[in-house]
Design an enzyme around this catalytic site. Structure first.
Site, short mmCIF file in Angstrom:
data_model
loop_
_atom_site.label_atom_id
_atom_site.label_comp_id
_atom_site.label_asym_id
_atom_site.label_seq_id
_atom_site.Cartn_x
_atom_site.Cartn_y
_atom_site.Cartn_z
CD GLU A 1 12.22 4.49 10.00
OE1 GLU A 1 12.01 5.56 10.64
OE2 GLU A 1 12.37 4.43 8.79
CD GLU B 1 8.83 13.07 12.60
OE1 GLU B 1 9.72 12.47 11.97
OE2 GLU B 1 7.75 12.53 12.91
CE LYS C 1 -1.89 2.95 2.09
NZ LYS C 1 -1.85 4.46 1.88
CB CYS D 1 12.50 8.85 9.13
SG CYS D 1 13.52 7.59 8.34
#
Length: 484
Positions: A253, A388, A177, A287
């Protein structure tokens, strides 16, 4: 206009879900249509993957699978320019980046895990028995089954094949996906799968969003045996809850608020080159990127001045121009999020050393552009320092002692990566062991040996992938005990 279809059981099919627009981030224009999968389409994809496990794919030997993985790598490289153009149109990232990282690594992942599965081994134990004859125990790796691969939009091909390659190497089948922002390369890979002879149903792609759509249909599907996901922590928590049904393993992750630590004995030129990439590469949409920088007080002003110059030195523009060094953010929604933090920094009294807004882009006014930004002067509990952002921005804070630097770096719910800059050998080893992260770089950033464990600590994820660690997730060990 390109229509991105679902790829199910070796065939491209229109989905039963709502169609979505595909935007070119450089201009904001709609350049394609994404055909979203409905629940029936996801059922069909999972069913095709399950059937392929029992078909020719499940009967292949490891050398036969490895030969096909190498053909996949060759097939991507043979269509390099097509994959490159697709990735640029989806993400807006410059050719100078995608041609050296995204597409080469996307192809290389298949060769890396082909090598890994060929050289992997398991344990063997001899044991005594009451009759003195003895017994032999050995472990065999068996595929986990149907793997749901839920991918992010920042490095679409690279991070998708990082999961698909070991899954296939271990004999699993997959339902991918991709992000609804970046559907192109996952779809294009379906053509390569057919061209090199991967059996039908081994690789499937379903498009769509998350809650109430393809993402939720896939991760809650009872016939999925494992889920691997890269993305934000909130989505990872939802996937963990979904995986609890049926007690299915996950590899996650997730987000990060990564700290860089720069000591006063670091080589300034080398540090600025590396930390500049860590803060601004891929328009900050990495990331592993660095959004918090802790700099020893004696070199703070020089480092701040040098990093601000780095931020101002990027060339923004046409991503197909090899001279362009920074592209836009991926979407209007994401730019709005990043800009909200730029506003919070300004409202909080930050000193803006570079950037802080939207650049004027002649001819690209509709694109999702943003300025690389450097701040100082905020407290550790400011949103810009603690949350973040996932944009090309970083905040600099001075420190005095090694102990203070470690304390500041660890004061976060996240624990993905850090980079430590020092010429002190003992200090490098000492500090690297103390930072609560999955990956600690010393005098470098994003230097990745794909055999090493990759993943995060705390709210940055669960599990490790890479090398033999990927095999641990994508297989199950079955012990065989032979009475002699």
């Amino acid at each position: 206009m390109t229509t991105y279809m679902n790829f199910i059981d070796g065939v491209f099919v229109r989905g039963g879900g709502e169609s979505l627009p595909n935007h070119f981030p450089t201009t904001g224009e709609v350049i394609g249509e994404i055909s979203s999968a409905g629940r029936a389409d996801v059922d069909a994809a999972v069913g095709a993957a399950r059937a392929a496990l029992k078909g020719p794919w499940g009967r292949m030997s490891i050398p036969e699978r490895v030969a096909l993985l190498r053909k996949l790598a060759d097939g991507i490289n043979a269509r390099f320019e097509e994959f490159l153009a697709a990735e640029i149109r989806d993400t807006g990232k410059p050719r100078s980046i995608a041609s050296h990282i995204d597409i080469p690594r996307g192809a290389a992942n298949f060769n890396v895990f082909a090598d890994q599965i060929l050289t992997s081994s398991t344990e063997t134990f001899e044991m005594a028995t009451p009759d003195g004859a003895g017994a032999l125990n050995y472990a065999v790796r068996v595929p986990r089954g149907v793997i749901a691969v839920v991918c992010p939009w920042n490095l679409p091909l690279l991070l998708m094949t990082w999961k698909v390659a070991p899954a296939l190497a271990c004999g699993n089948t997959v339902v991918v996906k991709p992000s609804e922002e970046t559907p192109a390369t996952a779809t294009l890979l379906g053509e390569v799968m057919n061209a090199v002879g991967i059996p039908r149903g081994v690789y499937n792609v379903v498009h769509g969003t998350g809650p109430g759509a393809a993402g939720e249909f896939l991760t809650t599907h009872p016939d999925v045996d494992g889920i691997t996901f890269t993305g934000e922590t909130r989505t990872g928590e939802a996937i963990m809850r979904a995986a609890a049904g049926g007690v299915r393993p996950v590899s996650l992750e997730l987000g990060g608020k990564n700290a860089g630590i720069i000591f006063d004995d670091a080589d300034l030129e080398t540090t600025l080159e590396g930390i500049g990439r860590a803060c601004f590469a891929n328009t900050g949409q990495v990331c592993l990127g660095t959004e918090r920088l802790y700099v020893q007080r004696g070199i703070f002003d020089r480092l701040a001045e040098g990093l601000a110059a780095k931020a101002k030195g990027y060339r923004l523009g046409d991503p197909f121009d090899p001279a362009t060094t920074m592209g836009p953010l991926v979407s209007a929604e994401h730019r709005a999020k990043v800009l909200s933090y730029y506003d919070k920094a300004r409202a909080g009294g930050a000193t803006i050393l570079a950037g802080g807004g939207i650049p004027h882009m002649q001819g690209y006014e509709g694109g999702y552009w943003i300025e690389p930004t450097v701040w100082t002067g905020l407290s550790e509990d400011a949103p810009v320092v603690s949350e973040e952002i996932f944009g090309p921005c970083t905040h600099l804070t001075p420190f005095d002692s090694e102990e203070e630097a470690v304390m500041l770096a660890n004061d976060s719910p996240y624990g993905l990566a850090t980079s430590i800059w020092t010429n002190g050998l003992s200090r490098a080893h000492r500090v690297a062991r103390q930072i609560e992260v999955g990956i600690a770089w010393v005098n470098c950033w994003f230097l990745r040996d794909l055999r090493t464990p990759f993943g995060g600590s705390k709210a940055s994820g669960i599990g490790r992938e890479g090398g033999v660690h990927s095999l641990e997730f994508y297989t199950e060990l079955r012990n065989v005990c032979i009475k002699l």
